[in-house]
Design an enzyme around this catalytic site. Sequence first.
Site, PDB file in Angstrom:
ATOM      1  N   HIS A 156      -9.007  20.185  86.097  1.00 24.20           N
ATOM      2  CA  HIS A 156      -9.427  21.360  85.326  1.00 24.20           C
ATOM      3  C   HIS A 156     -10.204  22.315  86.242  1.00 24.20           C
ATOM      4  CE1 HIS A 156     -11.063  23.675  81.959  1.00 24.20           C
ATOM      5  NE2 HIS A 156     -12.236  23.589  82.563  1.00 24.20           N
ATOM      6  N   GLY A 175      17.734  28.853 110.332  1.00 21.12           N
ATOM      7  CA  GLY A 175      18.605  29.264 109.231  1.00 21.12           C
ATOM      8  C   GLY A 175      18.051  30.400 108.385  1.00 21.12           C
TER       9      GLY A 175
HETATM   10  C1  LIG Z   1      16.713  36.768 100.229  1.00 16.42           C
HETATM   11  C2  LIG Z   1      16.870  35.320  99.885  1.00 16.42           C
HETATM   12  C3  LIG Z   1      15.828  34.626  99.288  1.00 16.42           C
HETATM   13  C4  LIG Z   1      15.957  33.283  98.973  1.00 16.42           C
HETATM   14  N1  LIG Z   1      14.911  32.614  98.395  1.00 16.42           N
HETATM   15  C5  LIG Z   1      15.017  31.294  98.157  1.00 16.42           C
HETATM   16  C6  LIG Z   1      13.914  30.555  97.649  1.00 16.42           C
HETATM   17  O1  LIG Z   1      12.854  31.104  97.372  1.00 16.42           O
HETATM   18  N2  LIG Z   1      14.061  29.232  97.471  1.00 16.42           N
HETATM   19  C7  LIG Z   1      15.216  28.579  97.772  1.00 16.42           C
HETATM   20  O2  LIG Z   1      15.293  27.355  97.622  1.00 16.42           O
HETATM   21  N3  LIG Z   1      16.287  29.259  98.239  1.00 16.42           N
HETATM   22  C8  LIG Z   1      16.205  30.587  98.452  1.00 16.42           C
HETATM   23  N4  LIG Z   1      17.269  31.262  98.966  1.00 16.42           N
HETATM   24  C9  LIG Z   1      18.512  30.524  99.240  1.00 16.42           C
HETATM   25  C10 LIG Z   1      18.366  29.724 100.527  1.00 16.42           C
HETATM   26  O3  LIG Z   1      17.879  30.554 101.553  1.00 16.42           O
HETATM   27  C11 LIG Z   1      19.692  29.126 100.915  1.00 16.42           C
HETATM   28  O4  LIG Z   1      20.194  28.377  99.825  1.00 16.42           O
HETATM   29  C12 LIG Z   1      19.525  28.197 102.081  1.00 16.42           C
HETATM   30  O5  LIG Z   1      18.899  28.827 103.153  1.00 16.42           O
HETATM   31  C13 LIG Z   1      20.909  27.702 102.502  1.00 16.42           C
HETATM   32  O6  LIG Z   1      20.765  26.978 103.649  1.00 16.42           O
HETATM   33  P1  LIG Z   1      21.993  26.334 104.360  1.00 16.42           P
HETATM   34  O7  LIG Z   1      21.513  25.005 104.815  1.00 16.42           O
HETATM   35  O8  LIG Z   1      23.195  26.375 103.529  1.00 16.42           O
HETATM   36  O9  LIG Z   1      22.290  27.271 105.622  1.00 16.42           O
HETATM   37  P2  LIG Z   1      21.575  28.564 106.190  1.00 16.42           P
HETATM   38  O10 LIG Z   1      20.098  28.379 106.222  1.00 16.42           O
HETATM   39  O11 LIG Z   1      22.107  29.742 105.523  1.00 16.42           O
HETATM   40  O12 LIG Z   1      22.034  28.525 107.712  1.00 16.42           O
HETATM   41  C14 LIG Z   1      23.338  28.758 108.109  1.00 16.42           C
HETATM   42  C15 LIG Z   1      23.306  29.114 109.578  1.00 16.42           C
HETATM   43  O13 LIG Z   1      24.610  29.019 110.118  1.00 16.42           O
HETATM   44  C16 LIG Z   1      24.775  30.041 111.089  1.00 16.42           C
HETATM   45  N5  LIG Z   1      26.232  30.231 111.252  1.00 16.42           N
HETATM   46  C17 LIG Z   1      27.110  30.737 110.347  1.00 16.42           C
HETATM   47  N6  LIG Z   1      28.362  30.688 110.850  1.00 16.42           N
HETATM   48  C18 LIG Z   1      28.273  30.139 112.079  1.00 16.42           C
HETATM   49  C19 LIG Z   1      29.226  29.801 113.085  1.00 16.42           C
HETATM   50  N7  LIG Z   1      30.546  30.010 112.908  1.00 16.42           N
HETATM   51  N8  LIG Z   1      28.785  29.255 114.244  1.00 16.42           N
HETATM   52  C20 LIG Z   1      27.452  29.025 114.434  1.00 16.42           C
HETATM   53  N9  LIG Z   1      26.517  29.307 113.514  1.00 16.42           N
HETATM   54  C21 LIG Z   1      26.924  29.848 112.349  1.00 16.42           C
HETATM   55  C22 LIG Z   1      24.039  31.234 110.471  1.00 16.42           C
HETATM   56  O14 LIG Z   1      23.678  32.198 111.438  1.00 16.42           O
HETATM   57  C23 LIG Z   1      22.838  30.542 109.835  1.00 16.42           C
HETATM   58  O15 LIG Z   1      21.711  30.504 110.684  1.00 16.42           O
HETATM   59  C24 LIG Z   1      17.165  32.608  99.286  1.00 16.42           C
HETATM   60  C25 LIG Z   1      18.213  33.292  99.909  1.00 16.42           C
HETATM   61  C26 LIG Z   1      18.076  34.633 100.207  1.00 16.42           C
HETATM   62  C27 LIG Z   1      19.205  35.352 100.892  1.00 16.42           C
END
Ligand SMILES: Cc1cc2nc3c(=O)[nH]c(=O)nc-3n(C[C@H](O)[C@H](O)[C@H](O)COP(=O)(O)OP(=O)(O)OC[C@H]3O[C@@H](n4cnc5c(N)ncnc54)[C@H](O)[C@@H]3O)c2cc1C
Length: 462
Positions: A446, A47
């Site tokens: 500490h 992800g």
């Molecule tokens: C630059 C950046 C930095 C971040 N930093 C932080 C942080 O430091 N700490 C934190 O807690 N959060 C952070 N976040 C937020 C965090 O990454 C997201 O909240 C989290 O990854 C969401 O995960 P999810 O489980 O919703 O799905 P995701 O991890 O977004 O996974 C969704 C997956 O579904 C796949 N997908 C989409 N549509 C389809 C489809 N139709 N068929 C098959 N596959 C599909 C995608 O390719 C993706 O791999 C950050 C986000 C970004 C963009």
Amino acid sequence: MDTTNQNLTADVLVIGFGKGGKTTAHALADAGRRVVLVERDENMYGGTCPNVGCVPTKMLLHYSTSRRLEDEAQEFFAQSIAGVRELTKLFRAGNFEGLNGKPSAMVVTGTARFIDSNTVQVGEGDDALTVTAPTILINTGSEPVVPDIPGVRDSRFRVSSTDLIQQDRLPKRLAIVGGGYLGLEFAGIYRSFGADVTVLESADRLLLREDDDVAGAVSDLLTGDGVSLITGASVTVVSDGTDAATVTYVKDGASVELEVDAFLVAVGRRAAIDELDLTAAGVETTERGAIRVDDELRTSQSHIFALGDVNGGPQFTYVSLDDSRIVLDQLLGDGKRRVSDRVAVPRTLFLNPPLATVGITETEARKQGLNIKVARENVADIIAMPRAYTVEETRGLMKFIVDSSTDQILGAALLSIDAQEIINLVAIAMRNGITATELRDSIYTHPSSTEALNEVFDHIVA
Ligand SMILES: Cc1cc2nc3c(=O)[nH]c(=O)nc-3n(C[C@H](O)[C@H](O)[C@H](O)COP(=O)(O)OP(=O)(O)OC[C@H]3O[C@@H](n4cnc5c(N)ncnc54)[C@H](O)[C@@H]3O)c2cc1C
């Protein structure tokens, strides 16, 4: 898994390899359920977080702050990106093998689209296959919102957060449109790498959810590091030149032009649902375009759950992880866990030093008419926290909002070295009724940053 020609049937289908989906998939496979997880992009196993989100950005933050004066900016940046690539590759492979290697789990690569409420088609044409399951988990994450400002969508100089962390070239002049979490993190990181960074924020100040003093301290931190922060700035048009783009914004009624090598639009992320054809499954969405879920994360089709960013909840990896606990409780447990059970969910804005917050602010507490006391001290003044001096990072402040009658902590904002760790302790105290006095009088190692709690609560005023 049962396979007939191009048709797979499973007990559980997970769409998207996000944190919530994969965690649930592991647990269900371990419990003997036949699980198929569909991920559209082989570069996204695991992800957003390990591939293009939390992990690469925090690694870049680490690299950027270890840059020495003698390091040539461009070369150092390219080496850092190479380091990130190596780590994300490792995590990606671990994610794929960890799940696909389980006897009753299978990862299928392709884009999933609903055909009906129990079936998705994966891919198109001759290679397409279908997956059918009685239980489905949607975990497709979110994608950046690109506003309809003339010139923005089609600009060759527009970069996404993913582009920025994957390309070897450090933009010399970077504009960031939007001063939220993502925008400010990138501002801090790219400034430390040596880019000229300008943040254009349309609100009159940064971080509207935080108290004035906390938001002000964040502004001072970033501007002190050389980031140009322009608030009250509305971008009106972007026009491409040969080697650079001109970003035009209006501030105080005057139009200003800014020439940049790249600009990042960081004005929010929306649920990634466009490819799913949710209507074919009868799954409803909210006015904001997220998948509508109830307190158990069930969609309008009760056998289909939505986890993580796609359900419109707070966009954090650990929230997606907590979503998996709720769904697993429905599928394997006693079904009691609810979204509304969540108390004191902390957040961290990874600056250097980070801002970590939990609960309510002083402004909110006063607006609600609560009887509160506020404990506040600048990090540089906290004698009980020599750690700040030992690591030469004494910037920031610590602030706690405490209920005057119960001594319970209602909120905290910590702009401090190690804040991302201390905030978890504070959140646990809030969840478990541990009082401010108990935190003040506890034994801590500490020199640590937690020791600050021994002192800051002594500076408490009504
Ligand atoms: C630059 C950046 C930095 C971040 N930093 C932080 C942080 O430091 N700490 C934190 O807690 N959060 C952070 N976040 C937020 C965090 O990454 C997201 O909240 C989290 O990854 C969401 O995960 P999810 O489980 O919703 O799905 P995701 O991890 O977004 O996974 C969704 C997956 O579904 C796949 N997908 C989409 N549509 C389809 C489809 N139709 N068929 C098959 N596959 C599909 C995608 O390719 C993706 O791999 C950050 C986000 C970004 C963009």
